[in-house]
Every structure is written in structure tokens, then in C-alpha cells.
Design a protein around this motif. Structure first.
Motif, PDB file in Angstrom:
ATOM      1  N   VAL A 215       0.835  -1.203   0.000  1.00  0.00           N
ATOM      2  CA  VAL A 215       0.000   0.000   0.000  1.00  0.00           C
ATOM      3  C   VAL A 215       0.870   1.253   0.000  1.00  0.00           C
ATOM      4  O   VAL A 215       0.620   2.200  -0.749  1.00  0.00           O
ATOM      5  CB  VAL A 215      -0.943  -0.010   1.219  1.00  0.00           C
ATOM      6  N   LEU A 216       1.911   1.268   0.816  1.00  0.00           N
ATOM      7  CA  LEU A 216       2.792   2.431   0.873  1.00  0.00           C
ATOM      8  C   LEU A 216       3.496   2.657  -0.461  1.00  0.00           C
ATOM      9  O   LEU A 216       3.579   3.789  -0.946  1.00  0.00           O
ATOM     10  CB  LEU A 216       3.823   2.240   1.988  1.00  0.00           C
ATOM     11  N   LEU A 217       4.002   1.593  -1.087  1.00  0.00           N
ATOM     12  CA  LEU A 217       4.678   1.737  -2.373  1.00  0.00           C
ATOM     13  C   LEU A 217       3.722   2.247  -3.445  1.00  0.00           C
ATOM     14  O   LEU A 217       4.105   3.058  -4.303  1.00  0.00           O
ATOM     15  CB  LEU A 217       5.284   0.393  -2.797  1.00  0.00           C
ATOM     16  N   ALA A 218       2.485   1.762  -3.404  1.00  0.00           N
ATOM     17  CA  ALA A 218       1.512   2.233  -4.389  1.00  0.00           C
ATOM     18  C   ALA A 218       1.217   3.719  -4.195  1.00  0.00           C
ATOM     19  O   ALA A 218       1.157   4.486  -5.170  1.00  0.00           O
ATOM     20  CB  ALA A 218       0.230   1.406  -4.270  1.00  0.00           C
ATOM     21  N   LEU A 219       1.047   4.145  -2.952  1.00  0.00           N
ATOM     22  CA  LEU A 219       0.749   5.547  -2.690  1.00  0.00           C
ATOM     23  C   LEU A 219       1.928   6.448  -3.042  1.00  0.00           C
ATOM     24  O   LEU A 219       1.750   7.524  -3.631  1.00  0.00           O
ATOM     25  CB  LEU A 219       0.369   5.725  -1.224  1.00  0.00           C
ATOM     26  N   VAL A 220       3.128   6.022  -2.678  1.00  0.00           N
ATOM     27  CA  VAL A 220       4.315   6.819  -2.994  1.00  0.00           C
ATOM     28  C   VAL A 220       4.512   6.920  -4.498  1.00  0.00           C
ATOM     29  O   VAL A 220       4.968   7.957  -5.015  1.00  0.00           O
ATOM     30  CB  VAL A 220       5.551   6.197  -2.320  1.00  0.00           C
TER      31      VAL A 220
ATOM     32  N   GLN B 201      -3.862  18.896  10.258  1.00  0.00           N
ATOM     33  CA  GLN B 201      -2.739  19.501   9.558  1.00  0.00           C
ATOM     34  C   GLN B 201      -1.520  18.578   9.503  1.00  0.00           C
ATOM     35  O   GLN B 201      -0.650  18.765   8.664  1.00  0.00           O
ATOM     36  CB  GLN B 201      -2.367  20.826  10.223  1.00  0.00           C
ATOM     37  N   VAL B 202      -1.471  17.611  10.391  1.00  0.00           N
ATOM     38  CA  VAL B 202      -0.382  16.640  10.320  1.00  0.00           C
ATOM     39  C   VAL B 202      -0.392  15.949   8.971  1.00  0.00           C
ATOM     40  O   VAL B 202       0.653  15.673   8.382  1.00  0.00           O
ATOM     41  CB  VAL B 202      -0.498  15.602  11.455  1.00  0.00           C
ATOM     42  N   PHE B 203      -1.599  15.672   8.458  1.00  0.00           N
ATOM     43  CA  PHE B 203      -1.713  14.906   7.220  1.00  0.00           C
ATOM     44  C   PHE B 203      -1.860  15.784   5.992  1.00  0.00           C
ATOM     45  O   PHE B 203      -2.218  15.302   4.931  1.00  0.00           O
ATOM     46  CB  PHE B 203      -2.895  13.942   7.333  1.00  0.00           C
ATOM     47  N   GLU B 204      -1.611  17.094   6.157  1.00  0.00           N
ATOM     48  CA  GLU B 204      -1.471  17.913   4.964  1.00  0.00           C
ATOM     49  C   GLU B 204      -0.220  17.510   4.200  1.00  0.00           C
ATOM     50  O   GLU B 204      -0.108  17.764   3.008  1.00  0.00           O
ATOM     51  CB  GLU B 204      -1.413  19.389   5.348  1.00  0.00           C
ATOM     52  N   ASP B 205       0.706  16.876   4.907  1.00  0.00           N
ATOM     53  CA  ASP B 205       1.870  16.293   4.248  1.00  0.00           C
ATOM     54  C   ASP B 205       1.468  14.914   3.736  1.00  0.00           C
ATOM     55  O   ASP B 205       1.172  14.003   4.508  1.00  0.00           O
ATOM     56  CB  ASP B 205       3.022  16.178   5.243  1.00  0.00           C
ATOM     57  N   GLN B 206       1.455  14.752   2.427  1.00  0.00           N
ATOM     58  CA  GLN B 206       0.970  13.513   1.828  1.00  0.00           C
ATOM     59  C   GLN B 206       1.763  12.301   2.300  1.00  0.00           C
ATOM     60  O   GLN B 206       1.193  11.239   2.568  1.00  0.00           O
ATOM     61  CB  GLN B 206       1.037  13.614   0.301  1.00  0.00           C
ATOM     62  N   ASP B 207       3.065  12.413   2.415  1.00  0.00           N
ATOM     63  CA  ASP B 207       3.896  11.261   2.732  1.00  0.00           C
ATOM     64  C   ASP B 207       3.653  10.763   4.156  1.00  0.00           C
ATOM     65  O   ASP B 207       3.660   9.554   4.409  1.00  0.00           O
ATOM     66  CB  ASP B 207       5.370  11.613   2.534  1.00  0.00           C
ATOM     67  N   ILE B 208       3.442  11.694   5.101  1.00  0.00           N
ATOM     68  CA  ILE B 208       3.100  11.273   6.456  1.00  0.00           C
ATOM     69  C   ILE B 208       1.744  10.571   6.449  1.00  0.00           C
ATOM     70  O   ILE B 208       1.535   9.573   7.139  1.00  0.00           O
ATOM     71  CB  ILE B 208       3.091  12.477   7.405  1.00  0.00           C
ATOM     72  N   HIS B 209       0.845  11.112   5.647  1.00  0.00           N
ATOM     73  CA  HIS B 209      -0.462  10.485   5.506  1.00  0.00           C
ATOM     74  C   HIS B 209      -0.317   9.067   4.945  1.00  0.00           C
ATOM     75  O   HIS B 209      -1.002   8.134   5.394  1.00  0.00           O
ATOM     76  CB  HIS B 209      -1.330  11.335   4.593  1.00  0.00           C
ATOM     77  N   PHE B 210       0.578   8.877   3.967  1.00  0.00           N
ATOM     78  CA  PHE B 210       0.796   7.549   3.394  1.00  0.00           C
ATOM     79  C   PHE B 210       1.307   6.573   4.461  1.00  0.00           C
ATOM     80  O   PHE B 210       0.887   5.421   4.518  1.00  0.00           O
ATOM     81  CB  PHE B 210       1.797   7.635   2.245  1.00  0.00           C
ATOM     82  N   GLY B 211       2.229   7.041   5.278  1.00  0.00           N
ATOM     83  CA  GLY B 211       2.744   6.184   6.332  1.00  0.00           C
ATOM     84  C   GLY B 211       1.667   5.775   7.315  1.00  0.00           C
ATOM     85  O   GLY B 211       1.606   4.628   7.765  1.00  0.00           O
ATOM     86  N   PHE B 212       0.792   6.739   7.634  1.00  0.00           N
ATOM     87  CA  PHE B 212      -0.314   6.434   8.539  1.00  0.00           C
ATOM     88  C   PHE B 212      -1.249   5.396   7.921  1.00  0.00           C
ATOM     89  O   PHE B 212      -1.674   4.447   8.594  1.00  0.00           O
ATOM     90  CB  PHE B 212      -1.066   7.720   8.849  1.00  0.00           C
ATOM     91  N   LEU B 213      -1.595   5.546   6.650  1.00  0.00           N
ATOM     92  CA  LEU B 213      -2.484   4.587   5.992  1.00  0.00           C
ATOM     93  C   LEU B 213      -1.851   3.202   5.916  1.00  0.00           C
ATOM     94  O   LEU B 213      -2.537   2.185   6.062  1.00  0.00           O
ATOM     95  CB  LEU B 213      -2.845   5.086   4.596  1.00  0.00           C
ATOM     96  N   ALA B 214      -0.551   3.141   5.674  1.00  0.00           N
ATOM     97  CA  ALA B 214       0.141   1.835   5.634  1.00  0.00           C
ATOM     98  C   ALA B 214       0.108   1.165   6.998  1.00  0.00           C
ATOM     99  O   ALA B 214      -0.113  -0.052   7.108  1.00  0.00           O
ATOM    100  CB  ALA B 214       1.579   2.026   5.171  1.00  0.00           C
ATOM    101  N   ALA B 215       0.323   1.953   8.067  1.00  0.00           N
ATOM    102  CA  ALA B 215       0.259   1.390   9.412  1.00  0.00           C
ATOM    103  C   ALA B 215      -1.148   0.900   9.730  1.00  0.00           C
ATOM    104  O   ALA B 215      -1.326  -0.181  10.320  1.00  0.00           O
ATOM    105  CB  ALA B 215       0.703   2.430  10.438  1.00  0.00           C
ATOM    106  N   ALA B 216      -2.161   1.685   9.352  1.00  0.00           N
ATOM    107  CA  ALA B 216      -3.541   1.263   9.589  1.00  0.00           C
ATOM    108  C   ALA B 216      -3.870  -0.002   8.814  1.00  0.00           C
ATOM    109  O   ALA B 216      -4.570  -0.892   9.312  1.00  0.00           O
ATOM    110  CB  ALA B 216      -4.500   2.391   9.205  1.00  0.00           C
TER     111      ALA B 216
END
Length: 886
Positions: A658-663, A778-793
Motif C-alpha cells: 500500500v505504501l509503495l503504491a501511494l508513494v 494539519q499533520v496529514f497535509e503532508d501527503q507522505d506522512i499520511h501515506f505512512g499512517f495509511l500503511a500502518a492502519a
């Protein structure tokens, strides 16, 4: 360039990445590190199982370490025993009971032989003596009935009495008739019993039968475990060979017969077949010609456990109970039996092998019990097996396979004893084993307290997140002034709380179990470990920003867990968040709660690292770093000799894809998510298949699960594990509540509900979620941090479904993830909270019509520097800034 325009260019690269990932995983299992019992598995053999097992038993089984997988050289001390083997069962006996003055016989056996702590867990939390004996004979977990009285079902201080077998012709005839009926109906294994009973019993023994054996077996009917009653005696009878009693003996009279002599009611439980028939029952196992003898010496009781057969088999503890006196009495009985062995020995007979095992608990508090083996093949040292991979630790289901392996007989599990010799003095060896046992007991006693502490911490953070970050609280008059202080205070508390789960593992580095007060030592070790992690997160240069602190803490957690798994998972074992040898659910590899921290720490760090790399212009590293670190994580988790975590590996792999796809800017759909799940499952089944190709005793959890699929037991096992999840919810509802609370935190505190097409800020649900605005979004206004969160979830969700007792994965992961998110929110503490007000019409239309994934619009700040913005934010600016981008 819009992200969708990158899709045609990224798809080929993405396919190559997935292909490389799969190939890397396959390389993982082509030559996995061998487990301790795999010395004879390196090349195929055309010999029969019995011959191969005999060769293995004749070779050296000692190892320099239980995790090296290398066997020692052949020696006289490691050869299979030619003389008798007698097992003396004393339920309740511990290594701590051994003393040179109080128990001289036990001390002498310990000094001359190998020893280990013994896990006696069967099905219940505490093991009654009858259950221990039944499990010994079956080589599997079993519980002896009859079932407890419903009025006493919740009592932990009662056990069913042992039924002594009867040698009367009437009792035996009745049992034989039942066996014939079962054989005729095809519902039992009576044929083998009838065939054997047609022969004469061994000299000095008689055929006996245990009355109402069906009630004794009843608790195992729906337990989810397969029990082969009397497996040990049956395999000795069917595959064993006669042995001369010594080099100087000759003739038929000197032959040891392939049979198992049972002395005492507990031993009869171990030898009895499905119909309760005991082929060779005796009053003196030492005087028989059987190669193997089982002797019930009675149980060591305590004031909390209402049975004790010393000096009789009454299983009733008197009001005035002295444990040391009972242990001394057991030692005297053992000494008398050893004298009988010497007196019964024929001239020139080979040296016997003596085994003493604490086959069960003697109190309502489960503990590790004692295992001592002395004689040919057992030099001074510690004993282990491939099922525990831990020097000085066995489980009760290892005993029957280990004894069979000593006789050169193959068993279904293929497990053998591994001896690690040592030159340490007996007292030093006793201290070491007692320290491990004390450590296990202390962890067992304080586990609920630590879990309650984590639960309370999570709930407090949850409430603070809801109150302190709410617009209705902070957004009032003066809120703009106190908001930064509130955010930073909450972030410091959260960062400190995030160190607690990992500190439970790091506490294992301290010898706290040797302190006079082990409980205090455990708490102190956890506090010191948490403080050390907290200091590491504050060190420069990463300690200057909140992103750097969270990245440092998450990376440290991931690397510590990885190093522990590679070096033998010593921190996982005997840990408050790992696994406990007393419980016996797992003895090596990655546990459920460790897997949760492993997954969350990996993907939170990758999200922060990718954001930093992208801001520095390292476009290639944005893909290379998650690919390399993710493959390493999958390798560590999935290697059968390291993590050996089936569900956790699938969860890690799914999160990585999931993380690789989002990145790579690939839009995730339901179909693609399903394909990612199927690909992950396929790869793990391939690992399980390759692990299954090894010998049974060398397999890890992967190979054992695949074997259960082949034998048709997988559904039964899955049902038992689902029941375990429900049991966890029943006994620890606070842990189960953590998961839905984490979901609420995500949906409401982060206002994800507003990004669903059918929900907008003008709806009732939208107005409710709009109250929790704060700075978390606002933490997830950064797309990459958001991607990491989605991968962890994603990883936690997959772990919930595929991991046994999987409820612990998202629950523990949430206890780490929420503090990380709250700490990251302090990155925006300098910004003012937006005032109350309705959302603009254009923003409302955008939100209601949006079907795109949340990809917030903002330049990602660097991980190593703050980027303050002192300009006030208006509602209109906020709406524009939060417009979704595809």
C-alpha cells in the motif's frame, strides 16, 4: 503535473517493484537458518522414518546454543541409552525445590544430569496432575476429567481425583468389550488394543482398566485439540525393539521388552489407550522387563490447591500444610525408588536413564516446573527442544517425542531433546534456572497491572485529545494564546507515553528477576528503559523537531525489535508485551503485541523519512528506502528462524505494498487492495509450503500451519483461535475497547468523515466532527506522512484478521499510533486555531462531490527544521488549504 498523469509511467515500475518484492521473499525461504533440530535435515534420505530417527538418536544432540542449529560431535555421552528409562512424575515440583540438604536425591540427579524449566500448560490456565499425565502419554495438550461440578466451575483450587486402574478380570473384560464395540463401529482404535491384549503382558505387569474413561476424556471433545491417548506406549510397543540389559548379559532373560510399565494412577493415565486399557500395570516398574517405566510419586500440594497424594493418593491437603516438608517427603520417596532400581538391576546391566518431571501444577498459580534427566546421553547442562528454541526450557508435549527419539522411534512431531553442556557448578545452574522461572512468574503476576496502565494511559490521551483539541474549548476567548502551550504539553506527554510499550521489552536487558523484590525490579527496569528511549529521541540533530523525535523513537523501536528477532528473540520472551513461557502460546519469534509495535514503528518512520527525502529532492530514495527497509522488515518477520510470524508478515507485506503504491502515485481501489491482500497471502503460503517440506521437528509456525491445512485441521485451529479472541475480549474488555476508540479518534479527531462523498460540514455528522478541528488534520497535509499512517492502519487491520488472538494487534498498535500523532500535532502548535464558522459554499460543494483519496495540499516541511508561520489563518484560507487533490 497532476498525479493521475503519472500513472502510465509508474505502472511498469510498480510491477517491477512488486515482482522484486516477491522474488526477495522467495529467496528468503530458499535457505532459511536451520532450527536446532535440523542437523539431519540438510540432505534427503531414503531410509525409513524409524531408521532415520534411530540414526538421529545415535548422533550427538548437544549444541553450543539452542539457536545455532549446529549439532555437536558424536560422543559416548550422547549415545542412545541401552538400559531402562524410568520417568518419575512429581506434579508441582520446581527447580527452586532442589536443595543439597533438603532434597539430596534430586540434587544428585541434577548435578550429574541435564535440567530445564518445564511448561506444563495443557488447556486450562492451571494444570491438574491428571491432565499432566494424560498430556505426557499423548504428546499433546489434554485435560483430564471428569468435568468440574458446575457450582465449582470457577474455582481454581479443585481438581478431579485420579481414578486408579483395576486389574480385575471383570473390569478388564468390560473395557475389552467396549473396545470391540468401538472397533466394530469404526469409531475407535480398539483393534490395536485387542491385538495386543491377546499377547501376554510383560513380566511383573498385568492388564488393567480405568473405569469410566469416557468421562476422563470428555473435556477434550470440543477443546479444539487432537488427543492421541496413549501414543507414547503404543509407539514403543509397535516400533520399539528389544534391548540387551548390558554388554555382559546374554540370553532371552536379559532382554528388555518393547513395552511401557505404569506404576500408580497418574502413570496409568499416560499409558491408557482410548478405551482406558492399561496394558502393563504394575506395583514396581523397576522390577519389570519393560524398556520404559512411568512412576507416579504423587503431587506436591499447597494450601491453595486441594489435593496432595503424599504419602497416599488421597489428593487432599491438610489444613496445616508445609511445602518444604512435602518436597522433602517426595525426595525420600524418590530415593527409595532409586534404591529399587539398583536392587532390581541384573548383573552387567546397562546404566539406567532417570527422568524426573513436575507433571502439573500444585497451586492455583501456574508456574514453570522441573525437568531433570540423568544417565547415558544426559551430561550436566540444560535441555531444550526445537519447539521452544530456548536453552533450559521444555514444554510438556516435548517429553513423549523426546523419549521416543531416545529409543530411535519416530514421532508425529519429530521433536528431540537438545542438550547444551556446561561446566558451571550445580548451584550456579540452579540459580540460573530459578531466575528464569522467577522472571516468568513475576511477569505472569504483573501482566494485568501493566495492561491496565497502558489502557488508562490510552484513555487519558483519548479524552485529552477530544477536550484539549476541541474548537469549543481551545477556540474560546483566550484560546489562541493557550493553544500552543496545550499542544506542546500534550505532545510531551504523548511522546513519553509512546516509550512505555517498548520499555516493556527493553526491561529484559536488566537482571531484575535476581533482586529480592522482583516486582519492584521489573517496574524500575521499565522506568529506566522508558527514560533511555525518551532521551534518545531528544538527542540532536533529530531531537530539535517533533518530526525528528517521533522518527527517532519509531526507528529505534523498529531496530531494537529487529535485532532481538535476529539474535533469538530474547526480549520477546518473558516480556509484559511479548509471550510468557508459563502461558506457552509461543516461545520464539515475533509476538502479537510486538508485531503491532513493529508494524506501526516501521511505517510511521517511513512516512516521516519519505517526507524529508522528498523535500530534499531525493526522488529515487523516496522509493528505494521503503523498498529496502520494507523488504528487510518482511524478511525479519517472515524468516522461520527469526520472526516466524505468519499473520504479522502478511500484515507487514500488505502495508508495504500500500505504501509503495501511494508513494508511486497509484490510485488505490477496492480491487487493487484485494489483489494486494491475495498477493501477500500467496507469498506467505509459499513460505509455509517450503517450511513444511522440512522434517516435522524442524518446522516453525509456518510449516505447522501448512501441515494443518494438509491434514484438514486448519479449520479446527482457526476456530480455536477465534475463540481465543473472544476469550480475550471477555477477560480484558478494556483492551478490546481500545480498538474502536482508535477508530473514533481517526474519524472524529482527524475529521476523516468529512472526506466521504455523502458527508459534508453541513450535515449533522459533519457538524459533529467539525467540533474536533484542532491541529491534528494539519499533520496529514503532508501527503507522505499520511501515506505512512495509511500503511500502518492497513497492517493493523490485516493483523486483526489473520493473526491468532489478533485483537491485540490493533489494540497495542493504537497505543503507539495515537501518541505519535499527538506528538506530531505539536509541529503546528504555533498556528492559531480557526474560529467557528460555516464552511464556504465552494468548499462544501468540493467536499460533497469529491470521490478522491485524501491528499492534502501543502509543502512538506523538513524533518530536521521547524517552519513557523506566524500569519493568522482565516476560515477562507483554511478551506482553500484543505481542498483535496487527486
Amino acid at each position: 503535473m497532476p498525479p493521475t498523469s503519472l500513472l502510465p509511467k509508474c505502472l511498469p515500475a510498480y510491477r517491477l517493484l512488486v515482482l522484486g518484492l516477491v522474488l526477495g521473499l522467495l529467496v528468503l525461504v530458499l535457505g532459511p537458518a536451520q532450527s536446532p533440530a535440523t542437523a539431519a535435515d540438510e540432505s534427503p534420505s531414503t531410509e525409513s522414518p524409524a531408521t532415520s530417527a534411530a540414526d538421529t538418536a545415535a548422533s550427538a544432540s548437544t549444541t553450543d546454543s539452542a539457536n545455532t542449529g549446529a549439532s555437536g560431535q558424536d560422543s559416548e555421552a550422547s549415545q542412545a541409552a541401552d538400559g531402562k528409562t524410568i520417568v518419575y512424575g512429581i506434579p508441582g515440583l520446581t527447580i527452586n525445590d532442589i536443595d543439597p540438604v533438603r532434597t539430596p536425591n534430586l540434587y544428585a540427579l541434577f548435578s550429574d544430569g541435564a535440567a530445564a524449566n518445564l511448561n506444563v500448560r495443557t488447556i486450562g490456565s492451571a494444570t491438574c496432575p491428571g491432565s499432566g499425565w494424560l498430556s505426557l502419554g499423548a504428546g499433546a495438550r489434554a485435560e483430564a476429567g471428569p468435568p468440574a461440578d458446575p457450582d465449582e466451575a470457577d474455582s481454581t483450587a479443585t481438581c478431579p481425583p485420579l481414578s486408579a486402574p483395576s486389574t480385575s478380570d471383570e473390569a478388564v473384560a468390560k473395557a475389552v468389550d467396549n473396545a470391540e464395540e468401538d472397533s466394530a463401529s469404526g469409531s475407535g482404535a480398539g483393534a490395536s488394543s485387542d491385538e495386543y491384549l491377546a499377547e501376554d503382558s510383560a513380566r511383573g505387569t498385568a492388564t488393567a482398566a480405568i473405569g469410566d474413561f469416557e468421562s476422563i476424556k470428555e473435556p477434550n471433545v470440543d477443546s479444539g485439540y487432537s488427543v492421541d491417548y496413549g501414543m507414547l506406549a503404543r509407539l514403543v510397543r509397535e516400533q520399539g525393539t528389544t534391548n540387551p540389559t548390558g554388554n555382559d548379559s546374554a540370553g532371552d532373560e536379559s532382554q528388555l521388552e518393547a513395552c511401557v510399565a505404569a506404576e500408580g494412577p497418574g502413570a496409568a493415565y499416560a499409558v491408557a489407550d482410548e478405551n482406558g486399557i492399561v496394558a502393563d500395570y504394575t506395583d514396581d516398574a523397576a522390577a519389570t522387563d519393560c524398556r520404559l517405566g512411568l512412576v507416579d510419586l504423587g503431587s506436591i500440594g499447597s494450601s491453595a490447591w486441594l489435593y496432595d497424594p503424599i504419602p497416599e493418593y488421597s489428593y487432599t491437603v491438610p489444613v496445616s500444610f508445609d511445602r518444604e516438608k512435602r518436597v522433602a517427603e517426595a525426595d525420600k520417596r524418590l530415593g527409595a525408588k532409586l534404591d529399587e532400581v539398583r536392587d532390581s538391576a541384573k548383573p552387567g546391566s546397562a546404566e539406567p536413564t532417570i527422568i524426573v518431571a513436575g507433571l502439573g501444577d500444585s497451586s492455583s498459580l501456574p508456574q514453570l516446573r522441573a525437568f531433570i534427566a540423568s544417565g547415558p546421553g544426559y551430561e550436566p547442562g540444560s535441555v531444550s527442544s526445537s519447539s521452544t528454541r530456548t536453552p533450559g526450557l521444555l514444554q510438556i508435549t516435548d517429553l513423549a517425542p523426546g523419549i521416543l527419539d531416545q529409543f530411535g522411534i519416530s514421532s508425529p512431531s519429530g521433536i528431540s531433546f537438545d542438550i547444551t553442556p556446561t561446566d558451571d557448578a550445580p548451584d550456579k545452574r540452579i540459580d540460573d534456572l530459578v531466575s528464569v522461572s522467577q522472571k516468568s512468574t513475576t511477569i505472569y503476576q504483573h501482566l494485568s497491572t501493566f495492561s491496565l496502565l497502558l489502557d488508562i494511559t490510552f484513555y487519558v490521551l483519548f479524552i485529552l485529545c477530544g477536550l484539549l483539541l476541541s474548537r469549543t474549548v481551545i477556540g474560546r476567548r483566550g484560546g489562541a494564546t493557550i493553544a500552543p502551550t496545550v499542544h506542546r504539553f500534550l505532545a510531551w506527554i504523548s511522546l513519553a507515553a509512546a516509550t512505555l510499550p517498548m520499555s516493556a521489552f527493553l526491561a529484559g536487558l536488566f537482571p531484575w528477576a535476581r533482586l529480592p523484590q522482583p516486582g519492584f525490579g521489573l517496574g524500575l527496569s521499565i522506568a529506566v528503559s522508558a527514560a533511555a528511549l525518551f532521551v534518545v529521541s531528544l538527542l540532536p540533530p533529530w531531537g530539535r523537531t517533533w518530526r525528528g523525535r517521533v522518527a527517532a523513537l519509531s526507528l529505534a523501536s523498529f531496530l531494537i525489535l529487529s535485532a532481538d528477532l535476529i539474535t533469538g528473540s530474547h526480549l520477546q520472551g518473558n516480556s509484559l508485551l511479548g509471550y510468557n513461557p508459563i502461558v506457552g502460546g509461543r516461545y520464539y519469534g515475533l509476538g502479537n503485541q510486538g508485531a503491532a509495535i513493529f508494524i506501526v514503528s516501521l511505517f510511521i518512520f517511513l512516512g516521516l523519512a519519505i517526507s524529508w527525502l522528498r523535500s530534499k529532492g531525493h526522488r529515487r530514495m523516496v522509493v528505494i528506502l521503503p523498498l529496502v527497509l520494507g523488504l528487510f522488515a518482511v524478511f525479519v518477520s517472515g524468516n522461520p528462524s527469526w520472526g516466524a510470524k505468519f499473520g504479522g508478515t502478511i500484515a507487514t507485506l500488505a502495508g508495504l505494498l500500500v505504501l509503495l503504491a501511494l508513494v508511486s502515485r497509484i490510485r488505490l481501489t477496492i480491487v487493487r487492495l484485494v489483489l494486494i491482500g491475495l498477493a501477500s497471502l500467496t507469498v506467505l503460503l509459499g513460505i509455509a509450503f517450503l517450511d513444511w517440506l522440512r522434517e516435522p521437528g524442524a518446522r516453525s509456525h509456518f510449516g505447522n500451519f501448512f501441515d494443518q491445512i494438509v491434514t484438514g485441521e486448519a479449520l479446527q485451529v482457526i476456530g480455536r483461535k477465534l475463540g481465543a479472541n473472544l476469550h480475550i475480549i471477555q477477560i480484558n474488555p478494556a483492551l478490546a475497547i481500545v480498538t474502536p476508540l482508535a477508530v473514533i479518534a481517526i474519524l472524529f479527531f482527524l475529521r476523516y468523515l468529512l472526506h466521504f462523498p455523502s458527508i459534508s460540514s453541513t450535515t449533522r455528522t459533519g457538524r459533529l466532527t467539525n467540533k474536533w478541528r484542532g491541529r491534528l488534520p494539519q499533520v496529514f497535509e503532508d501527503q507522505d506522512i499520511h501515506f505512512g499512517f495509511l500503511a500502518a492502519a492497513t497492517g493493523m487491520a490485516v493483523g486483526l484478521v489473520l493473526t491468532d488472538s489478533g485483537i491485540a494487534v490493533p489494540s497495542t498498535g493504537a497505543m503507539v499510533l495515537l501518541p505519535y500523532l499527538l506528538a506530531l500535532s505539536a509541529e503546528h502548535a504555533h498556528e492559531k486555531v480557526a474560529r467557528s464558522g460555516g464552511t464556504t459554499g465552494s468548499d462544501s460543494r468540493l467536499r460533497r462531490g469529491s470521490t478522491r483519496t485524501i491528499l492534502m495540499r501543502a509543502e512538506a516541511p523538513e524533518m530536521g527544521a521547524d517552519t513557523p508561520d506566524d500569519s493568522p489563518e482565516t476560515p477562507e484560507d483554511s478551506a482553500e488549504t484543505r481542498t483535496d487533490r487527486a
